[in-house]
Design a protein around this motif. Structure first.
Motif, PDB file in Angstrom:
ATOM      1  N   ASN A   1       4.912  13.042  -8.762  1.00  0.00           N
ATOM      2  CA  ASN A   1       4.472  13.954  -9.821  1.00  0.00           C
ATOM      3  C   ASN A   1       4.817  13.442 -11.207  1.00  0.00           C
ATOM      4  O   ASN A   1       4.111  13.699 -12.160  1.00  0.00           O
TER       5      ASN A   1
ATOM      6  N   ARG B   1       3.764   5.918  -5.267  1.00  0.00           N
ATOM      7  CA  ARG B   1       3.721   5.985  -6.735  1.00  0.00           C
ATOM      8  C   ARG B   1       2.640   6.961  -7.208  1.00  0.00           C
ATOM      9  O   ARG B   1       2.843   7.727  -8.137  1.00  0.00           O
ATOM     10  N   ARG B   2       1.475   6.912  -6.541  1.00  0.00           N
ATOM     11  CA  ARG B   2       0.383   7.814  -6.922  1.00  0.00           C
ATOM     12  C   ARG B   2       0.727   9.263  -6.621  1.00  0.00           C
ATOM     13  O   ARG B   2       0.320  10.171  -7.338  1.00  0.00           O
ATOM     14  N   GLU B   3       1.446   9.487  -5.518  1.00  0.00           N
ATOM     15  CA  GLU B   3       1.777  10.851  -5.121  1.00  0.00           C
ATOM     16  C   GLU B   3       2.937  11.431  -5.920  1.00  0.00           C
ATOM     17  O   GLU B   3       3.154  12.632  -5.909  1.00  0.00           O
TER      18      GLU B   3
ATOM     19  N   GLU C   1       4.599  10.619 -12.527  1.00  0.00           N
ATOM     20  CA  GLU C   1       4.021   9.280 -12.645  1.00  0.00           C
ATOM     21  C   GLU C   1       3.881   8.889 -14.109  1.00  0.00           C
ATOM     22  O   GLU C   1       3.242   9.567 -14.901  1.00  0.00           O
TER      23      GLU C   1
ATOM     24  N   MET D   1       2.286   1.809  -3.437  1.00  0.00           N
ATOM     25  CA  MET D   1       1.280   2.337  -4.361  1.00  0.00           C
ATOM     26  C   MET D   1       0.966   3.800  -4.052  1.00  0.00           C
ATOM     27  O   MET D   1       0.796   4.608  -4.963  1.00  0.00           O
ATOM     28  N   LYS D   2       0.902   4.131  -2.775  1.00  0.00           N
ATOM     29  CA  LYS D   2       0.620   5.504  -2.381  1.00  0.00           C
ATOM     30  C   LYS D   2       1.744   6.425  -2.843  1.00  0.00           C
ATOM     31  O   LYS D   2       1.497   7.509  -3.375  1.00  0.00           O
TER      32      LYS D   2
ATOM     33  N   ARG E   1       0.839  -1.210   0.000  1.00  0.00           N
ATOM     34  CA  ARG E   1       0.000   0.000   0.000  1.00  0.00           C
ATOM     35  C   ARG E   1       0.863   1.244   0.000  1.00  0.00           C
ATOM     36  O   ARG E   1       0.567   2.224  -0.681  1.00  0.00           O
TER      37      ARG E   1
END
Length: 148
Positions: A85, A81-83, A87, A78-79, A75
């Motif tokens: 910039n 990776r999502r945060e 990406e 993934m967090k 988790r």
């Protein structure tokens, strides 16, 4: 006859809206619990459902702790990776590797559970897993069983 149908339709509408207005009991998010706390809770639930011995509880708790730590780390990845910039889209190969890793982990966990539990406990545990999976699918897709 028309009055009876109209009354039934109104009554049904009132009952359905009353159900929707009722506060739903959602499970508290477990994100504030540590991996160890979540593993202990899961083990205790399993001990109650499967009538585990003390030795089995210790072994299952160790497995549950490993699983919870793995989930938390995934988790966090993934967090992060999502945060990020910059990406970039996940490639097909990355998705394949991630899914392969997840499935291998599930197979290993299942094999370990089979070695810890006796035959009847293992069968009951598998039924519980299937029931849980079935219920989570229906919740994800918004389907609800009537009468429960």
């Amino acid at each position: 006859m028309k009055k009876l149908i109209l009354t039934l339709a109104l009554l049904t509408g009132v009952l359905l809206s009353a159900q929707e207005m009722r506060p739903r009991m959602h499970k508290q998010k477990h994100s504030d619990l540590t991996a160890e706390q979540m593993a202990v809770l899961k083990t205790k639930r399993m001990a109650l459902a499967l009538d585990l011995t003390d030795s089995q509880q210790r072994q299952v708790q160790k497995l549950n702790l490993e699983q919870q730590e793995l989930r938390k780390s995934r988790r966090a990845e993934m967090k992060a990776r999502r945060e990020g910039n910059d990406e970039k889209p996940v490639s097909t190969e990355e998705r394949y590797e991630h899914e392969l890793d997840r499935l291998n982990s599930m197979i290993a966990f299942k094999a370990q559970m089979k070695s810890i539990l006796n035959q009847s406990q293992y069968e009951k545990w598998e039924r519980m897993q299937m029931h849980r999976k079935k219920n989570s699918r229906s919740k994800r897709h918004g389907h609800r069983r009537m009468g429960r």
